[in-house]
Design a protein around this motif. Structure first.
Motif, mmCIF file in Angstrom:
data_model
loop_
_atom_site.group_PDB
_atom_site.id
_atom_site.type_symbol
_atom_site.label_atom_id
_atom_site.label_comp_id
_atom_site.label_asym_id
_atom_site.label_seq_id
_atom_site.Cartn_x
_atom_site.Cartn_y
_atom_site.Cartn_z
ATOM 1 N N PRO A 208 0.829 -1.212 0.000
ATOM 2 C CA PRO A 208 0.000 0.000 0.000
ATOM 3 C C PRO A 208 0.859 1.256 0.000
ATOM 4 O O PRO A 208 2.020 1.239 0.420
ATOM 5 N N ASP A 209 0.293 2.363 -0.476
ATOM 6 C CA ASP A 209 0.972 3.654 -0.357
ATOM 7 C C ASP A 209 1.142 3.987 1.120
ATOM 8 O O ASP A 209 0.382 3.517 1.980
ATOM 9 N N SER A 210 2.144 4.804 1.409
ATOM 10 C CA SER A 210 2.429 5.119 2.804
ATOM 11 C C SER A 210 3.060 6.506 2.899
ATOM 12 O O SER A 210 3.258 7.191 1.891
ATOM 13 N N THR A 211 3.395 6.885 4.097
ATOM 14 C CA THR A 211 4.102 8.139 4.330
ATOM 15 C C THR A 211 5.589 7.926 4.063
ATOM 16 O O THR A 211 6.143 6.890 4.441
ATOM 17 N N PRO A 212 6.265 8.872 3.413
ATOM 18 C CA PRO A 212 7.708 8.712 3.196
ATOM 19 C C PRO A 212 8.442 8.535 4.518
ATOM 20 O O PRO A 212 8.047 9.108 5.543
ATOM 21 N N PRO A 213 9.492 7.748 4.542
ATOM 22 C CA PRO A 213 10.269 7.584 5.775
ATOM 23 C C PRO A 213 10.798 8.919 6.275
ATOM 24 O O PRO A 213 11.068 9.835 5.490
ATOM 25 N N ALA A 214 10.963 9.025 7.574
ATOM 26 C CA ALA A 214 11.541 10.231 8.160
ATOM 27 C C ALA A 214 12.917 10.483 7.553
ATOM 28 O O ALA A 214 13.720 9.561 7.393
#
Length: 440
Positions: A208-214
């Motif tokens: 799934p799409d996600s938030t970019p890593p920190a």
């Protein structure tokens, strides 16, 4: 070191060729005789994109006493911090940048390595040339046929040393094999096969799409590519399997192996190209580019055929990659490990396998450093013209596949005779970025 001092250092100490292509800075680097070249006479090198091949290129380049790293750039702070720390452990202090444009403003930098994903190569290479830097750019040189033209124009306009990462061009056994092909002993060569059967490549599971890593500047990573939500599958190594950023195995391995097919046949642009394939091995996985593909390039008196298959190691002649020059008298089979000649019965004597004895990447980066110092640009082993020809040829194969047609090339006009094919001549630019307008 500024450019006006380069003539002064033409007689600098002989460059070292190290051993082994590695992804981490070797401990042996500490033992290199850096003091044999005065600090003021060393080339100041910076690397842009340092997660994969960019780091390997820098590692190889730093085996040369005449080269020193002064700066790194990456949009992934996690990678950047890791590489800065690795260099620091070896006593090498560098500046760290997240924006390559800021790095290029540094007048102290002589040359840059570009190891970013394919869709960034053109912008960064042309910007670097404009900034007066010499460039070692990873393959494929350009991510479209039009990008390749812009990159050639930029090099010519600014007279920079630009080496493309076709490191096999510096490996002796490849040169020896091509010399044999050119000797005519194989007889008429009517067919050349090049292939990459990559058994290590498995299916890429859908995620799934996600938030970019920190720490990741995802907007900068996308650059001119279509804006999409972050997806782990498209990031770092696996960007290769998505049309937004690259061209699959054709532009990953094909540019290496088809390069030697063209060199052996002294070939330029083909008359026509046709391709067939698809996602036959992993039809439902996350990748976009074909895992199975056969491409045929037509020339006046011979054909060049490209084959690729993931999940399979058993390629032609029992090799997972290679180039075969098939002549009336015999066939020369060449890969990264060596070459041999398989004779036609009663036509010629065979030649047993001639093994590779050197390290292509070490020699290729050495060649670049030498040319940056000497300014003898004709001595480059893989200049922009070489990179443009093979990247264009690989793009043609992908365009034939994507149109589903046999397409014909008009060499005089520099385009196809088919409108559908011409739509793929340029990669679309998004997010305010524009294709470089380079006027010679």
């Amino acid at each position: 070191m500024n450019h006006s001092r380069r003539n002064f250092i033409r007689s600098a100490s002989t460059l070292m060729a190290g051993a082994g292509l590695v992804s981490a800075l070797p401990a042996s680097l500490q033992a290199l005789p850096l003091r044999s070249v005065a600090a003021s006479d060393r080339l100041n090198i910076a690397a842009i994109g340092i997660n994969g091949m960019g780091w390997s290129d820098l590692t190889a380049m730093l085996k040369n006493p005449a080269a020193q790293c002064v700066a790194l750039c990456d949009v992934d702070k996690n990678v950047l911090d890791k590489r800065v720390a690795e260099l620091s452990q070896k006593g090498i202090r560098v500046k760290a940048y997240s924006d390559y444009r800021k790095l290029l403003e540094d007048k102290n930098i002589d040359a840059v390595i570009i190891g970013t994903p394919d869709h960034w190569h053109c912008l960064q290479m042309t910007d670097a040339c404009s900034a007066g830097k010499d460039v070692y750019v990873e393959k494929p040189m350009g991510n479209s046929i039009i990008e390749c033209r812009a990159m050639v124009a930029a090099q010519q306009k600014h007279s920079r040393a630009v080496q493309v990462g076709q490191w096999q061009r510096s490996q002796q056994h490849f040169k020896d094999a091509i010399d044999f092909v050119h000797s005519g002993k194989l007889g008429q060569v009517r067919l050349v096969k090049a292939w990459a059967y990559m058994g290590w490549m498995k299916s890429i599971p859908v995620k799934p799409d996600s938030t970019p890593p920190a720490g990741v500047d995802y907007k900068s990573w996308l650059g001119p590519a279509t804006t999409r939500p972050f997806n782990e599958n498209r990031f770092h190594f696996n960007f290769r399997w998505y049309w937004d950023y690259a061209g699959g195995l054709m532009t990953d391995w094909g540019v290496h192996l088809l390069d030697y097919a063209l060199l052996g046949m002294k070939a330029g642009a083909p008359k026509s190209v046709m391709a067939a394939g698809g996602k036959f091995a992993y039809p439902d996985d996350a990748a976009e580019t074909p895992d199975t593909l056969t491409t045929v390039y037509e020339y006046d008196h011979f054909n060049i055929q490209w084959e690729q298959a993931t999940g399979i190691d058993g390629g032609p002649y029992g090799r997972d990659h290679g180039i075969a020059f098939i002549g009336n008298n015999g066939t020369l089979v060449l890969d990264r490990g060596g070459w041999e000649v398989i004779p036609e019965k009663g036509k010629m004597e065979g030649i047993s396998r001639q093994k590779s004895v050197d390290n292509g990447l070490d020699l290729h980066t050495k060649n670049f450093v030498e040319v940056v110092k000497s300014r003898s640009l004709s001595d480059l082993h893989a200049p922009v013209q070489v990179g443009a020809l093979i990247a264009t040829t690989a793009q043609m194969g992908n365009i034939a596949y994507r149109t589903g047609k046999k397409i014909y090339w008009d060499n005089q006009k520099g385009q196809f005779t088919d409108n559908d094919a011409n739509k793929f001549l340029a990669a679309p630019y998004h997010n305010g970025y524009k294709l470089p307008n380079v006027i010679g």
